[in-house]
Design a protein around this motif. Structure first.
Motif, short mmCIF file in Angstrom:
data_model
loop_
_atom_site.label_atom_id
_atom_site.label_comp_id
_atom_site.label_asym_id
_atom_site.label_seq_id
_atom_site.Cartn_x
_atom_site.Cartn_y
_atom_site.Cartn_z
N GLY A 181 75.61 19.62 30.18
CA GLY A 181 74.89 19.39 30.98
C GLY A 181 76.13 20.20 32.28
O GLY A 181 76.42 19.24 33.49
N LEU A 182 76.24 21.33 32.32
CA LEU A 182 76.85 22.09 32.99
C LEU A 182 75.61 22.40 34.74
O LEU A 182 76.71 22.06 35.28
CB LEU A 182 77.33 23.17 32.67
N CYS A 183 74.41 22.67 33.84
CA CYS A 183 73.72 22.90 35.19
C CYS A 183 73.99 22.41 36.00
O CYS A 183 73.86 23.21 37.64
CB CYS A 183 72.63 23.13 34.61
N SER A 184 73.59 21.60 35.54
CA SER A 184 73.07 20.14 37.31
C SER A 184 75.03 20.27 37.77
O SER A 184 74.65 20.25 38.97
CB SER A 184 72.94 18.84 37.27
N ALA A 185 75.63 20.38 37.08
CA ALA A 185 76.95 20.52 37.86
C ALA A 185 77.33 21.27 38.77
O ALA A 185 78.65 20.82 39.99
CB ALA A 185 77.76 19.80 36.75
N LEU A 186 77.09 22.54 38.73
CA LEU A 186 77.88 23.92 39.39
C LEU A 186 76.09 23.42 40.48
O LEU A 186 77.17 24.53 41.49
CB LEU A 186 76.85 24.36 38.22
N LEU A 205 65.71 17.43 35.93
CA LEU A 205 66.12 18.18 34.54
C LEU A 205 67.65 17.58 34.15
O LEU A 205 67.91 17.62 32.61
CB LEU A 205 66.69 19.78 35.07
N ILE A 206 67.12 16.00 34.64
CA ILE A 206 68.12 15.40 34.29
C ILE A 206 67.59 14.66 32.58
O ILE A 206 68.17 14.48 31.64
CB ILE A 206 68.29 14.07 34.66
N VAL A 207 66.57 15.08 31.95
CA VAL A 207 65.47 14.59 30.74
C VAL A 207 66.28 15.36 30.23
O VAL A 207 66.03 15.51 28.92
CB VAL A 207 64.15 14.71 31.06
N VAL A 208 66.58 17.14 30.73
CA VAL A 208 67.06 17.66 29.27
C VAL A 208 69.06 18.16 29.24
O VAL A 208 69.33 18.82 28.88
CB VAL A 208 66.07 19.16 29.23
N ASN A 209 69.37 16.75 30.18
CA ASN A 209 70.67 17.61 29.82
C ASN A 209 71.80 16.78 28.54
O ASN A 209 71.39 15.61 28.15
CB ASN A 209 71.27 16.14 31.07
N CYS A 210 72.15 17.68 28.38
CA CYS A 210 72.45 17.77 26.95
C CYS A 210 73.91 16.14 26.52
O CYS A 210 73.58 16.23 25.80
CB CYS A 210 73.39 18.28 26.45
N ILE A 211 74.10 15.74 28.35
CA ILE A 211 75.13 14.59 27.99
C ILE A 211 74.31 13.87 27.30
O ILE A 211 75.05 12.95 26.63
CB ILE A 211 75.28 14.62 29.17
N ILE A 212 73.41 13.09 28.04
CA ILE A 212 72.04 12.30 27.54
C ILE A 212 72.29 12.76 25.99
O ILE A 212 71.87 11.23 24.79
CB ILE A 212 70.88 12.18 28.28
N MET A 213 71.11 13.06 25.64
CA MET A 213 70.72 13.16 24.45
C MET A 213 72.21 13.29 23.59
O MET A 213 71.64 12.55 22.47
CB MET A 213 70.17 15.24 23.70
N GLY A 214 72.94 13.80 23.57
CA GLY A 214 74.41 14.09 22.82
C GLY A 214 74.31 12.31 23.05
O GLY A 214 74.92 11.88 21.30
N CYS A 222 74.89 25.90 29.45
CA CYS A 222 74.84 25.25 27.75
C CYS A 222 75.43 26.97 27.11
O CYS A 222 75.72 27.52 26.83
CB CYS A 222 74.00 24.26 27.11
N SER A 223 74.04 27.57 26.99
CA SER A 223 73.68 28.75 26.02
C SER A 223 74.29 29.91 26.42
O SER A 223 74.31 30.71 26.03
CB SER A 223 72.34 29.06 25.91
N PHE A 224 74.34 29.77 28.21
CA PHE A 224 75.18 30.89 28.92
C PHE A 224 76.63 31.27 28.21
O PHE A 224 76.90 32.13 27.68
CB PHE A 224 75.38 31.03 30.03
N ILE A 225 76.95 29.72 28.02
CA ILE A 225 78.47 29.34 27.94
C ILE A 225 78.72 29.98 26.09
O ILE A 225 79.35 30.62 25.31
CB ILE A 225 79.61 28.90 28.28
N GLY A 226 77.67 28.89 25.03
CA GLY A 226 78.14 28.87 24.07
C GLY A 226 77.44 29.94 22.70
O GLY A 226 78.19 30.06 22.22
N MET A 227 76.72 30.81 23.72
CA MET A 227 76.02 32.00 22.58
C MET A 227 75.97 33.56 23.37
O MET A 227 75.29 34.22 22.74
CB MET A 227 74.24 31.15 22.83
N THR A 228 77.14 33.56 23.60
CA THR A 228 77.40 34.92 23.91
C THR A 228 78.23 35.37 23.46
O THR A 228 79.29 36.14 23.94
CB THR A 228 77.34 35.01 25.87
#
Lengths: 205, 191
Positions: free
Chosen positions: A24-29, A104-113, B25-31
């Motif tokens: 869930g990094l994207c939104s955080a930054l 994009l919260i919908v693809v936030n991996c935190i929720i899915m995880g 996520c993939s930028f950090i995880g898959m490189t």
């Protein structure tokens, strides 16, 4: 009761979704250029997380195993749409500042995880402290990052001047590179905190 | 000319990873190595373009005329998920060689936020169909470029002396911060 507290505190440091699990990094930054945005994003995320976890946990026996992922996505997407429209109606400025990151919260991996790894297997009572703990764990990191970035990059917090007038804002921190840099410092801090916590626990034994 | 502008600004100026913080996520995880990052980059390029070709007509010919814009999030994510599944089945059946090299990445990119973001951008920026395709190619190639750059840097990091408090993930973010500074130089390239 003790069990619920343990589930709740798990998300704060030890299994902090951002700093430890790196999801869930994207939104955080992206949204953490101002404290108001960071807080708004954190709360929006907590809402979606809590609602989806509760709904999925309540219906976990009715959801067929083979199509669980699409079902999860539909539930998460429904709550994301709700929060997107609520923000658009009541906080238009905030909604504009966060832009595409709310949908994009919908693809936030935190929720899915959390949904896949936790609430699909646990009763509702376990899930509520988990969702709130994870939500707060996410929110405090967001608020922390955005406070540092806003303070150094703009000299303000919540748009109130904190730094003395003579302070020249370091633009680096509110622009994209600053996000990466401040986040690096936060992970480093969390690794330090975690090793400290472990030491304390070992001393107790 | 306008297409070229869209392409360059999506590819470099507003680089999806380094400037807009998407798909981190993939930028950090898959490189961890270059081959892997290129594989992931190509898979993302393919799916992004495909997703755009499907979601753009879907939005303008079905959702909009029927006043169902509020279903946008739900429909787009489902379409992308279904699309990735179909592509996976098709590749498995008809091109096993390609599947074995690209297959593992396909499963991962359903929840890659770059792809979903591109489909939302196409709508919110009001691009027409051709512009949307060009935009999605630009974004995806920008992603590929960023992945490749970080993979190269990681190779160097592995053998360099690093301050102990930055070891592990933190140094990757410091490196990304520097990359991002470099990409800021592209600002103003296209007026």
């Amino acid at each position: 009761m003790k069990r619920y507290i343990k589930i709740f505190t798990n998300g704060l440091v030890l299994e902090n979704p951002l700093l430890m699990l790196m999801i869930g990094l994207c939104s955080a930054l992206a949204v953490t250029t101002a404290v108001a945005n960071g807080l708004g994003m954190g709360l929006a995320m907590t809402f979606v997380l809590l609602m989806s976890e509760v709904v999925i946990s309540a219906f976990r026996k009715l959801i067929p195993d083979s199509i669980r992922i699409p079902v999860f996505i539909i539930i998460i997407a429904a709550f994301t749409t709700v929060i997107d429209y609520v923000l658009k109606a009541y906080f238009p400025d905030l909604s504009k500042a966060m832009g595409v990151f709310i949908p994009l919260i919908v693809v936030n991996c935190i929720i899915m995880g959390r949904v896949e790894g936790f609430s699909y297997k646990r009763p509702v009572m376990d899930v509520i402290p988990d969702a709130i703990g994870m939500g707060i764990g996410y929110t405090w990191v967001l608020v922390g990052i955005s406070a540092l970035r806003e303070l150094l990059g703009n000299g303000t917090i919540f748009n109130i001047q904190i730094m003395p007038q003579s302070y020249k804002p370091i633009l680096f921190f509110v622009l994209s590179p600053g996000g990466f840099f401040v986040f690096a410092l936060f992970i480093s801090l969390n690794i330090f905190l975690k090793s400290r916590l472990k030491n304390v626990e070992e001393e107790r034994k | 000319m306008i297409l070229f502008k869209i392409f360059i600004s999506a590819f470099l100026i507003d680089n999806i990873v380094l400037m807009r913080f998407l798909a981190l996520c993939s930028f950090i995880g898959m490189t961890t190595d270059e081959g892997q990052s290129v594989g992931m980059g190509l898979a993302v390029t393919f799916v992004t373009v495909l997703a755009t070709t499907v979601t753009w007509p879907l939005y303008y010919f079905i959702l909009k005329p029927m006043g169902l814009e509020f279903l946008q999030i739900l429909v787009f994510i489902l379409v992308i998920a279904a699309l990735v599944q179909l592509v996976e089945f098709y590749l498995k059946k008809s091109a096993p060689a390609l599947y074995s090299s690209m297959g593992i990445y396909l499963a991962l990119i359903t929840t890659n936020c770059a792809i979903l973001a591109v489909t939302f951008d196409n709508v919110s920026k009001g691009y027409n169909f051709i512009e949307s395709i060009v935009y999605s190619v630009g974004v995806a190639l920008g992603y590929l470029l960023a992945m490749l750059l970080l993979a190269g840097i990681r190779k160097r990091i592995a053998t360099s002396p690093i301050p102990s408090f930055l070891k592990g993930t933190p140094i990757l973010f410091v490196a990304s911060a520097l990359l991002s500074v470099a990409f800021m130089g592209f600002a103003g390239l296209v007026k």
